[in-house]
Motif scaffolding. Structure first.
Motif, short mmCIF file in Angstrom:
data_model
loop_
_atom_site.label_atom_id
_atom_site.label_comp_id
_atom_site.label_asym_id
_atom_site.label_seq_id
_atom_site.Cartn_x
_atom_site.Cartn_y
_atom_site.Cartn_z
N ASN A 156 9.74 27.56 83.66
CA ASN A 156 10.55 27.76 82.46
C ASN A 156 11.51 26.62 82.18
O ASN A 156 12.40 26.76 81.32
CB ASN A 156 11.33 29.08 82.58
CG ASN A 156 10.44 30.30 82.52
OD1 ASN A 156 10.09 30.78 81.45
ND2 ASN A 156 10.05 30.79 83.68
N SER A 157 11.36 25.51 82.89
CA SER A 157 12.29 24.39 82.74
C SER A 157 12.30 23.83 81.32
O SER A 157 13.35 23.41 80.81
CB SER A 157 11.96 23.28 83.74
OG SER A 157 10.63 22.81 83.57
N GLY A 158 11.15 23.82 80.66
CA GLY A 158 11.09 23.32 79.29
C GLY A 158 11.88 24.17 78.33
O GLY A 158 12.63 23.66 77.49
N MET A 159 11.78 25.47 78.47
CA MET A 159 12.51 26.40 77.60
C MET A 159 14.01 26.29 77.83
O MET A 159 14.81 26.44 76.90
CB MET A 159 12.04 27.83 77.86
CG MET A 159 12.70 28.88 76.98
SD MET A 159 12.11 30.55 77.35
CE MET A 159 12.73 30.79 79.02
N LEU A 160 14.41 26.01 79.08
CA LEU A 160 15.83 25.89 79.41
C LEU A 160 16.39 24.51 79.09
O LEU A 160 17.60 24.30 79.16
CB LEU A 160 16.03 26.17 80.90
CG LEU A 160 15.79 27.60 81.38
CD1 LEU A 160 15.84 27.67 82.90
CD2 LEU A 160 16.81 28.55 80.78
N ASP A 161 15.51 23.58 78.78
CA ASP A 161 15.91 22.19 78.51
C ASP A 161 16.65 21.61 79.72
O ASP A 161 17.73 21.04 79.61
CB ASP A 161 16.78 22.10 77.26
CG ASP A 161 16.99 20.65 76.80
OD1 ASP A 161 16.12 19.81 77.11
OD2 ASP A 161 18.01 20.37 76.16
N ILE A 162 16.04 21.80 80.90
CA ILE A 162 16.59 21.24 82.13
C ILE A 162 15.55 20.32 82.75
O ILE A 162 14.36 20.38 82.42
CB ILE A 162 16.97 22.34 83.15
CG1 ILE A 162 15.73 23.17 83.51
CG2 ILE A 162 18.10 23.19 82.61
CD1 ILE A 162 15.97 24.18 84.62
N ASP A 163 16.00 19.48 83.66
CA ASP A 163 15.11 18.55 84.34
C ASP A 163 15.10 18.90 85.83
O ASP A 163 16.11 18.70 86.51
CB ASP A 163 15.61 17.12 84.13
CG ASP A 163 14.65 16.08 84.72
OD1 ASP A 163 13.55 16.48 85.13
OD2 ASP A 163 15.03 14.90 84.77
N VAL A 164 14.01 19.49 86.31
CA VAL A 164 13.87 19.74 87.74
C VAL A 164 13.53 18.41 88.41
O VAL A 164 12.45 17.87 88.23
CB VAL A 164 12.79 20.80 88.04
CG1 VAL A 164 12.62 20.97 89.55
CG2 VAL A 164 13.15 22.14 87.39
N PHE A 174 8.51 16.23 89.46
CA PHE A 174 9.69 16.24 90.31
C PHE A 174 9.35 15.66 91.68
O PHE A 174 8.20 15.57 92.08
CB PHE A 174 10.25 17.66 90.46
CG PHE A 174 9.22 18.68 90.88
CD1 PHE A 174 8.87 18.86 92.21
CD2 PHE A 174 8.59 19.47 89.93
CE1 PHE A 174 7.93 19.80 92.58
CE2 PHE A 174 7.64 20.42 90.30
CZ PHE A 174 7.31 20.58 91.63
N LYS A 175 10.40 15.26 92.38
CA LYS A 175 10.26 14.67 93.71
C LYS A 175 10.01 15.77 94.73
O LYS A 175 10.79 16.72 94.83
CB LYS A 175 11.54 13.90 94.07
CG LYS A 175 11.56 13.33 95.48
CD LYS A 175 10.67 12.12 95.62
CE LYS A 175 10.85 11.48 96.99
NZ LYS A 175 9.95 10.32 97.18
N ILE A 176 8.95 15.64 95.50
CA ILE A 176 8.65 16.56 96.58
C ILE A 176 9.23 15.96 97.85
O ILE A 176 8.77 14.92 98.32
CB ILE A 176 7.14 16.79 96.72
CG1 ILE A 176 6.58 17.42 95.43
CG2 ILE A 176 6.85 17.68 97.91
CD1 ILE A 176 5.08 17.48 95.39
N GLN A 199 18.84 12.86 96.07
CA GLN A 199 18.34 12.79 94.70
C GLN A 199 19.48 13.02 93.70
O GLN A 199 20.48 13.66 94.00
CB GLN A 199 17.24 13.84 94.48
CG GLN A 199 16.07 13.72 95.44
CD GLN A 199 15.44 12.35 95.44
OE1 GLN A 199 15.08 11.80 94.40
NE2 GLN A 199 15.30 11.77 96.64
N ASP A 200 19.31 12.47 92.50
CA ASP A 200 20.33 12.55 91.46
C ASP A 200 20.27 13.92 90.78
O ASP A 200 19.55 14.12 89.80
CB ASP A 200 20.11 11.43 90.44
CG ASP A 200 21.17 11.42 89.34
OD1 ASP A 200 22.24 12.04 89.55
OD2 ASP A 200 20.91 10.81 88.28
N THR A 201 21.02 14.89 91.34
CA THR A 201 21.03 16.25 90.80
C THR A 201 22.47 16.71 90.52
O THR A 201 23.41 16.27 91.17
CB THR A 201 20.38 17.24 91.78
OG1 THR A 201 21.00 17.11 93.07
CG2 THR A 201 18.89 16.98 91.91
N ASP A 202 22.61 17.58 89.53
CA ASP A 202 23.91 18.17 89.20
C ASP A 202 24.07 19.55 89.82
O ASP A 202 25.16 19.95 90.21
CB ASP A 202 24.06 18.32 87.68
CG ASP A 202 23.76 17.04 86.92
OD1 ASP A 202 24.37 16.02 87.24
OD2 ASP A 202 22.90 17.10 86.02
#
Length: 251
Positions: A18-26, A45-47, A57-60
């Motif tokens: 559902n990442s697209g619907m949430l407009d987030i970047d996993v 995404f990075k495994i 990794q660059d995550t918030d």
């Protein structure tokens, strides 16, 4: 918003799907059982093979969707990196020492800890117990297989006591009790019933006080491949992620 996920199970997959619907970047996913991720040939995404690689990794926002042990092992480290943390394995926070360490780390590093409502409805209203006297009880009814009782047929109470003890005896089944306790500021009374005729995860909340009384019955559909997890719990994390981004907060 750039998100990292610990644990590639039902909840982790729900977020990714559902990442697209949430407009987030996993951005990254980590699971101690690397075999769950090794089948990915191509992904957006990075495994990560190690937690240190994942943390770099660059995550918030990091979403823990693995286990109570993951919170104990990684929680403080995540917050020290100035990353916000969503905790799904809420039972870990019934350990007061661990909870205090996480809160202190969040305060010192300007980070936030988020706890989704999970498999509960009406959690915002139940927070009133922080300010008034009253009584709150939870009865959870699940199929024996969901509780690790593979060969049991019938109905019986497998636990009756306080939430702080329930989360230790049933660490993968009773996050609802922990969430209710943290929201209300009370170590609530819990009864867990195994019933072989039940196919859903049922939670019955009964509360009363000077405000009146509250009765909440929740029948949660389970994930087909993971009966320990309610579908509503996975959906609640989507709502929380969406609300973090919104300028108006409701509830």
């Amino acid at each position: 918003m750039k998100i990292g996920i610990i644990g590639y199970g039902s909840i982790g997959k729900t977020i990714i799907d559902n990442s697209g619907m949430l407009d987030i970047d996993v951005v990254a996913v980590y699971d101690k059982d690397y075999s769950k991720l090794s089948n990915f040939k191509i992904s957006n995404f990075k495994i990560c093979k190690t937690f240190d690689e994942f943390l770099d990794q660059d995550t918030d926002l990091i979403v823990e969707a693995a286990s109570q042990d993951a919170i104990r092992e990684y929680g403080v480290k995540i917050l020290k990196m100035h990353k916000n943390l969503v905790i799904m394995s809420v039972g870990a926070l019934m350990d007061e020492d661990l909870r205090d360490k996480l809160i202190k780390s969040a305060q010192e590093n300007n980070s936030c800890i988020y706890i989704p409502s999970g498999a509960i409805l009406g959690l915002d209203n139940l927070k009133i117990f922080q300010f008034v006297e009253g009584n709150i009880e939870l009865t959870t009814i699940k199929n024996p297989k969901s509780l690790g009782l593979k060969d049991f047929n019938g109905r019986k109470t497998v636990f009756k006591g306080k939430a702080s003890k329930a989360v230790k005896e049933f660490p993968y089944n009773i996050n609802v009790a922990a969430t209710l306790s943290l929201a209300t500021g009370k170590d609530i009374d819990v009864e867990i019933i195994a019933d072989s005729k039940v196919t859903e995860n049922i939670h019955q909340i009964r509360a009363n006080g000077v405000f009146g009384s509250i009765k909440i019955d929740i029948n949660n559909v389970t994930f087909p491949k993971n009966p320990k997890t309610s579908y509503l719990a996975a959906l609640s994390i989507l709502g929380m992620i969406k609300s973090i981004k919104e300028p108006i907060k409701i509830g």
